[in-house]
Design an enzyme around this catalytic site. Structure first.
Site, PDB file in Angstrom:
ATOM      1  N   GLY A   1       0.867  -1.175   0.000  1.00 29.12           N
ATOM      2  CA  GLY A   1       0.000   0.000   0.000  1.00 29.12           C
ATOM      3  C   GLY A   1       0.902   1.223   0.000  1.00 29.12           C
TER       4      GLY A   1
ATOM      5  N   GLY B   1       0.287   4.267  -0.688  1.00 32.98           N
ATOM      6  CA  GLY B   1      -0.477   5.513  -0.628  1.00 32.98           C
ATOM      7  C   GLY B   1       0.109   6.470   0.394  1.00 32.98           C
TER       8      GLY B   1
ATOM      9  N   VAL C   1      -0.072   6.857   3.745  1.00 35.23           N
ATOM     10  CA  VAL C   1       0.596   6.369   4.964  1.00 35.23           C
ATOM     11  C   VAL C   1       1.806   5.506   4.610  1.00 35.23           C
ATOM     12  CG1 VAL C   1       0.313   5.033   7.092  1.00 35.23           C
ATOM     13  CG2 VAL C   1      -1.575   6.445   6.264  1.00 35.23           C
TER      14      VAL C   1
ATOM     15  N   ASP D   1       2.184  -1.873  -4.529  1.00 29.98           N
ATOM     16  CA  ASP D   1       0.805  -1.370  -4.661  1.00 29.98           C
ATOM     17  C   ASP D   1       0.160  -2.056  -5.872  1.00 29.98           C
ATOM     18  OD1 ASP D   1      -0.516   1.409  -3.323  1.00 29.98           O
ATOM     19  OD2 ASP D   1      -1.483   0.708  -5.169  1.00 29.98           O
TER      20      ASP D   1
ATOM     21  N   ARG E   1     -10.839   6.581   5.439  1.00 28.10           N
ATOM     22  CA  ARG E   1     -12.179   7.162   5.565  1.00 28.10           C
ATOM     23  C   ARG E   1     -12.223   8.580   5.008  1.00 28.10           C
ATOM     24  NH1 ARG E   1     -13.234   8.574  11.996  1.00 28.10           N
ATOM     25  NH2 ARG E   1     -11.032   8.796  12.592  1.00 28.10           N
TER      26      ARG E   1
ATOM     27  N   ARG F   1     -14.007   4.733  11.270  1.00 28.32           N
ATOM     28  CA  ARG F   1     -13.048   3.744  10.758  1.00 28.32           C
ATOM     29  C   ARG F   1     -13.748   2.412  10.508  1.00 28.32           C
ATOM     30  NH1 ARG F   1     -10.530   6.488  14.906  1.00 28.32           N
ATOM     31  NH2 ARG F   1      -8.484   7.433  14.527  1.00 28.32           N
TER      32      ARG F   1
ATOM     33  N   VAL G   1      -1.862  -1.844   9.719  1.00 31.18           N
ATOM     34  CA  VAL G   1      -2.211  -0.427   9.866  1.00 31.18           C
ATOM     35  C   VAL G   1      -3.627  -0.151   9.331  1.00 31.18           C
ATOM     36  CG1 VAL G   1      -1.484   1.942   9.299  1.00 31.18           C
ATOM     37  CG2 VAL G   1       0.242   0.155   9.608  1.00 31.18           C
ATOM     38  N   SER G   2      -4.030  -0.867   8.278  1.00 24.31           N
ATOM     39  CA  SER G   2      -5.327  -0.611   7.633  1.00 24.31           C
ATOM     40  C   SER G   2      -6.455  -0.666   8.653  1.00 24.31           C
ATOM     41  CB  SER G   2      -5.574  -1.660   6.543  1.00 24.31           C
ATOM     42  OG  SER G   2      -4.466  -1.754   5.681  1.00 24.31           O
ATOM     43  N   ASN G   3      -7.458   0.170   8.442  1.00 24.00           N
ATOM     44  CA  ASN G   3      -8.585   0.269   9.382  1.00 24.00           C
ATOM     45  C   ASN G   3      -9.789  -0.561   8.951  1.00 24.00           C
ATOM     46  OD1 ASN G   3      -7.978   1.987  11.628  1.00 24.00           O
ATOM     47  ND2 ASN G   3      -7.717   3.672  10.191  1.00 24.00           N
TER      48      ASN G   3
ATOM     49  N   ARG H   1      -0.570  11.757  19.601  1.00 24.18           N
ATOM     50  CA  ARG H   1      -1.592  12.834  19.566  1.00 24.18           C
ATOM     51  C   ARG H   1      -1.943  13.283  20.989  1.00 24.18           C
ATOM     52  NH1 ARG H   1      -5.018   9.941  14.878  1.00 24.18           N
ATOM     53  NH2 ARG H   1      -3.932  10.901  13.117  1.00 24.18           N
TER      54      ARG H   1
HETATM   55  N1  LIG Z   1      -3.826   2.369  12.209  1.00 28.41           N
HETATM   56  C1  LIG Z   1      -3.667   3.662  12.081  1.00 28.41           C
HETATM   57  O1  LIG Z   1      -3.265   4.348  13.034  1.00 28.41           O
HETATM   58  C2  LIG Z   1      -3.964   4.325  10.781  1.00 28.41           C
HETATM   59  C3  LIG Z   1      -4.587   3.636   9.787  1.00 28.41           C
HETATM   60  N2  LIG Z   1      -4.842   4.214   8.569  1.00 28.41           N
HETATM   61  C4  LIG Z   1      -5.444   3.369   7.541  1.00 28.41           C
HETATM   62  O2  LIG Z   1      -4.423   2.994   6.614  1.00 28.41           O
HETATM   63  C5  LIG Z   1      -5.019   2.707   5.355  1.00 28.41           C
HETATM   64  C6  LIG Z   1      -4.275   3.458   4.254  1.00 28.41           C
HETATM   65  O3  LIG Z   1      -4.487   4.836   4.385  1.00 28.41           O
HETATM   66  P1  LIG Z   1      -3.877   5.870   3.297  1.00 28.41           P
HETATM   67  O4  LIG Z   1      -2.467   5.530   3.027  1.00 28.41           O
HETATM   68  O5  LIG Z   1      -4.236   7.220   3.727  1.00 28.41           O
HETATM   69  O6  LIG Z   1      -4.743   5.479   2.003  1.00 28.41           O
HETATM   70  P2  LIG Z   1      -4.343   5.675   0.457  1.00 28.41           P
HETATM   71  O7  LIG Z   1      -5.604   5.557  -0.319  1.00 28.41           O
HETATM   72  O8  LIG Z   1      -3.520   6.895   0.300  1.00 28.41           O
HETATM   73  O9  LIG Z   1      -3.397   4.409   0.157  1.00 28.41           O
HETATM   74  C7  LIG Z   1      -3.868   3.107   0.143  1.00 28.41           C
HETATM   75  C8  LIG Z   1      -3.150   2.371  -0.967  1.00 28.41           C
HETATM   76  O10 LIG Z   1      -3.496   0.980  -0.894  1.00 28.41           O
HETATM   77  C9  LIG Z   1      -3.465   0.499  -2.235  1.00 28.41           C
HETATM   78  N3  LIG Z   1      -4.152  -0.780  -2.322  1.00 28.41           N
HETATM   79  C10 LIG Z   1      -5.478  -1.038  -2.293  1.00 28.41           C
HETATM   80  N4  LIG Z   1      -5.704  -2.366  -2.424  1.00 28.41           N
HETATM   81  C11 LIG Z   1      -4.494  -2.948  -2.519  1.00 28.41           C
HETATM   82  C12 LIG Z   1      -4.066  -4.297  -2.644  1.00 28.41           C
HETATM   83  N5  LIG Z   1      -4.940  -5.301  -2.707  1.00 28.41           N
HETATM   84  N6  LIG Z   1      -2.746  -4.533  -2.716  1.00 28.41           N
HETATM   85  C13 LIG Z   1      -1.847  -3.518  -2.653  1.00 28.41           C
HETATM   86  N7  LIG Z   1      -2.197  -2.236  -2.530  1.00 28.41           N
HETATM   87  C14 LIG Z   1      -3.503  -1.950  -2.464  1.00 28.41           C
HETATM   88  C15 LIG Z   1      -4.123   1.612  -3.026  1.00 28.41           C
HETATM   89  O11 LIG Z   1      -3.849   1.504  -4.421  1.00 28.41           O
HETATM   90  C16 LIG Z   1      -3.536   2.847  -2.366  1.00 28.41           C
HETATM   91  O12 LIG Z   1      -2.377   3.301  -3.055  1.00 28.41           O
HETATM   92  C17 LIG Z   1      -6.500   3.090   5.499  1.00 28.41           C
HETATM   93  O13 LIG Z   1      -7.281   1.947   5.754  1.00 28.41           O
HETATM   94  C18 LIG Z   1      -6.505   4.018   6.699  1.00 28.41           C
HETATM   95  O14 LIG Z   1      -7.764   4.050   7.339  1.00 28.41           O
HETATM   96  C19 LIG Z   1      -4.491   5.499   8.315  1.00 28.41           C
HETATM   97  C20 LIG Z   1      -3.878   6.250   9.288  1.00 28.41           C
HETATM   98  C21 LIG Z   1      -3.591   5.739  10.596  1.00 28.41           C
HETATM   99  O1  LIG Z   2      -8.596   8.598  11.290  1.00 28.46           O
HETATM  100  C1  LIG Z   2      -8.426   7.682  10.453  1.00 28.46           C
HETATM  101  O2  LIG Z   2      -9.352   7.131   9.820  1.00 28.46           O
HETATM  102  C2  LIG Z   2      -7.042   7.194  10.211  1.00 28.46           C
HETATM  103  C3  LIG Z   2      -6.473   6.813  11.504  1.00 28.46           C
HETATM  104  O3  LIG Z   2      -6.671   5.725  11.978  1.00 28.46           O
HETATM  105  C4  LIG Z   2      -5.854   7.875  12.288  1.00 28.46           C
HETATM  106  O4  LIG Z   2      -5.364   8.876  11.723  1.00 28.46           O
HETATM  107  O5  LIG Z   2      -5.857   7.735  13.508  1.00 28.46           O
END
Ligand SMILES: NC(=O)C1=CN([C@@H]2O[C@H](COP(=O)(O)OP(=O)(O)OC[C@H]3O[C@@H](n4cnc5c(N)ncnc54)[C@H](O)[C@@H]3O)[C@@H](O)[C@H]2O)C=CC1
Ligand SMILES: O=C([O-])CC(=O)C(=O)O
Length: 310
Positions: free
Chosen positions: A7, A9, A11, A32, A82, A88, A118-120, A151
């Site tokens: 992924g 993207g 993060v 990706d 989201r 989430r 990490v994914s939600n 935070r």
């Molecule tokens: N646990 C935590 O503290 C946090 C979790 N997140 C979660 O992390 C995830 C990613 O967030 P962002 O990077 O902002 O999203 P983003 O949309 O910028 O990046 C996600 C990437 O995953 C790729 N992707 C989708 N399906 C795939 C697959 N099957 N194989 C490989 N790559 C694939 C997409 O093409 C995209 O580039 C989200 O679910 C978000 O909610 C985000 C911030 C904090």
């Molecule tokens: O808020 C979200 O959906 C992404 C995340 O988990 C965070 O930034 O804590």
């Protein structure tokens, strides 16, 4: 040491950037499904090497898992984030299928890797990864508490008007807007309880802001945050790869600890080269225990939604 991030993207790429800039790993592979996207992010990061001064090799791959072979740590940041107004938990339908297939693919090429989820919704995705792969619990770590704690320290620093790095504090429980538990009683300003400096009302405001910290940023940015999330993952990966044995709140599988069973939820852990090396009992008081039990009920309810994928 080799790290794969699935992924590329917001993060995932930020995490790769921090890992390379800080020299945490010798090799990072970004993968990706979007054609050329991971390759582009990797090339952009590599073009910082001479100006910011690092030697980590960062490469990208469009869905070719053979490039990830032999990874020591695999970070799963694939899936959808989201949008403003969403929780989430609403992401589970799409992200569960993605996380399960990614976990299978990475393990086929890196059978000894430690997986950082990490994914939600992160606690549910961590539980899914553990159950779907059958890996031992020390090798499946959900990242949320490191971010929520950073935070918490940020909001405390704002209220105290003091630097974040002089503040200690932890957030445990679920990584959700209503399930997080900022441990205000145990937070300190260089060893003095923060309650020496802030009123109960101010502390409650800090805790409330922390809990909706991700939602606040999502409202401002139109998608969820990435700088602090990416840096928090890198911090966790650093403790694993460099065997730092830091105490970091992580989502881990509980078997009796904190009075819970068969659930992944945030608790303080010692993180080293074996992943989760110890779950630390910080001796919650009765009110905190009640909050933790309530948080665990909510997280457990979400796991029921995994029936179609598990
Ligand atoms: N646990 C935590 O503290 C946090 C979790 N997140 C979660 O992390 C995830 C990613 O967030 P962002 O990077 O902002 O999203 P983003 O949309 O910028 O990046 C996600 C990437 O995953 C790729 N992707 C989708 N399906 C795939 C697959 N099957 N194989 C490989 N790559 C694939 C997409 O093409 C995209 O580039 C989200 O679910 C978000 O909610 C985000 C911030 C904090
Ligand atoms: O808020 C979200 O959906 C992404 C995340 O988990 C965070 O930034 O804590």
């Amino acid at each position: 040491m080799k790290v794969t991030i699935v992924g590329a993207g917001n993060v995932g790429a930020t995490c790769a950037d921090v890992i390379s800039y800080r020299g945490i790993a010798s090799e990072v592979v970004l993968l990706d499904i979007k054609e050329g996207f991971a390759e582009g992010k990797a090339m952009d990061i590599m073009q910082c090497a001479t100006t910011t001064g690092f030697n980590t090799r960062v490469s990208g791959s469009t869905n070719d898992y053979s490039k990830t072979a032999g990874s020591d740590v695999v970070v799963i940041t694939s899936g959808i984030p989201r949008k403003p107004g969403m929780t989430r938990e609403e992401l589970i339908g799409i992200n569960a299928g993605i996380v399960k297939s990614v976990a299978d693919n990475v393990l086929a090429h890196s059978p000894n890797a430690i997986i950082v989820v990490v994914s939600n919704p992160m606690d549910t995705m961590t539980y899914l990864t553990l159950k779907a792969t059958g890996l031992p619990k020390n090798r499946v770590i959900g990242m949320g508490g490191a971010l929520d704690s950073s935070r918490f320290k940020y909001y405390l620093s704002q209220a105290l008007q003091k630097p974040s790095n002089d503040i200690q504090g932890m957030v445990i429980g679920g990584h959700g807007d209503t399930t997080m538990i900022p441990l205000t009683r145990l937070a300190s300003y260089n060893g003095s309880p923060v309650s020496n400096f802030l009123s109960q009302e101010e502390l409650e405001k800090v805790a409330a802001s922390t809990m909706v910290g991700g939602a606040t940023l999502t409202g401002l940015l139109g998608t969820s945050a990435w700088y602090a999330p990416g840096a928090s993952v890198a911090y966790l990966v650093d403790s694993i790869l460099n065997d730092q044995k830091r105490m970091i709140p992580c989502s881990v599988y509980l078997e009796g600890e904190y009075g819970q069973n068969d659930i992944c939820i945030g608790v303080p852990c010692i993180i080293g080269k074996n992943g989760i090396e110890q779950i630390v009992d910080v001796q919650l008081n009765d009110a905190e225990k009640a909050l933790f039990a309530k948080s665990a009920d909510a997280v457990r309810n979400m796991n029921a939604d995994l029936k179609s994928v598990l």
